[in-house]
Design a protein around this motif. Structure first.
Motif, PDB file in Angstrom:
ATOM      1  N   VAL A   1      -7.874   0.842  -5.380  1.00  0.00           N
ATOM      2  CA  VAL A   1      -7.050  -0.369  -5.378  1.00  0.00           C
ATOM      3  C   VAL A   1      -6.654  -0.633  -6.823  1.00  0.00           C
ATOM      4  CG1 VAL A   1      -6.885  -2.800  -4.796  1.00  0.00           C
ATOM      5  CG2 VAL A   1      -8.255  -1.263  -3.369  1.00  0.00           C
TER       6      VAL A   1
ATOM      7  N   THR B   1      -3.631   5.533  -1.704  1.00  0.00           N
ATOM      8  CA  THR B   1      -4.445   6.568  -1.076  1.00  0.00           C
ATOM      9  C   THR B   1      -3.789   7.921  -1.312  1.00  0.00           C
ATOM     10  OG1 THR B   1      -5.181   5.019   0.635  1.00  0.00           O
ATOM     11  CG2 THR B   1      -5.492   7.376   1.076  1.00  0.00           C
TER      12      THR B   1
ATOM     13  N   ALA C   1       0.822  -1.207   0.000  1.00  0.00           N
ATOM     14  CA  ALA C   1       0.000   0.000   0.000  1.00  0.00           C
ATOM     15  C   ALA C   1       0.859   1.261   0.000  1.00  0.00           C
ATOM     16  CB  ALA C   1      -0.922  -0.005   1.212  1.00  0.00           C
TER      17      ALA C   1
ATOM     18  N   THR D   1      -7.465   7.757  -5.546  1.00  0.00           N
ATOM     19  CA  THR D   1      -7.515   6.794  -4.448  1.00  0.00           C
ATOM     20  C   THR D   1      -8.305   5.575  -4.900  1.00  0.00           C
ATOM     21  OG1 THR D   1      -7.342   8.477  -2.724  1.00  0.00           O
ATOM     22  CG2 THR D   1      -8.393   6.386  -2.118  1.00  0.00           C
TER      23      THR D   1
ATOM     24  N   GLN E   1      -3.410  -0.908  -2.570  1.00  0.00           N
ATOM     25  CA  GLN E   1      -4.171   0.276  -2.180  1.00  0.00           C
ATOM     26  C   GLN E   1      -3.303   1.513  -2.341  1.00  0.00           C
ATOM     27  OE1 GLN E   1      -7.531   0.729  -0.883  1.00  0.00           O
ATOM     28  NE2 GLN E   1      -6.901   2.833  -1.335  1.00  0.00           N
TER      29      GLN E   1
END
Length: 111
Positions: free
Chosen positions: A92, A108, A8, A90, A106
């Motif tokens: 996946v 963000t 992530a 933002t 992910q």
């Protein structure tokens, strides 16, 4: 066949992010790798693809100028880099080929 993606990421608006997808279990140059993403509450969005054999790419119009697809045949790894990030990025992010999917990364974007 396995596709293993990087972990992530959290980025500020305006920054860039690079996601990796390490492939195994097949001959890397024999198949295109596609990239798609899924934002919260949204459907899948195709971003583009790369042909690892010659590095040729195709890109969805909405990402043109902001996305770069690359592939390293020495490590059987594909990459997608997205620049000028905004909150709407933002999501996946997934790599896939012929029905096999990475586990997703992910990303963000938040200040």
């Amino acid at each position: 066949i396995q596709l293993v993606q990087s972990g992530a990421e959290l980025r500020n608006p305006g920054a860039s992010v690079k996601v990796s997808c390490k492939a195994s279990g097949y001959t890397f140059i024999n198949y295109y790798i596609d990239w798609v993403r899924q934002a919260p509450g949204q459907g899948l969005e195709w971003m583009g693809r790369i042909d690892p054999e010659d590095g040729g790419t195709k890109c969805a119009q909405e990402f043109q100028g902001r996305v770069t697809f690359t592939a390293d045949t020495s490590t059987s790894t594909a990459y997608v880099e997205l620049s000028s990030l905004r909150s709407e990025d933002t999501a996946v992010y997934y790599c896939l080929l012929t029905g096999y999917w990475g586990q997703g990364t992910q990303v963000t974007v938040s200040s």
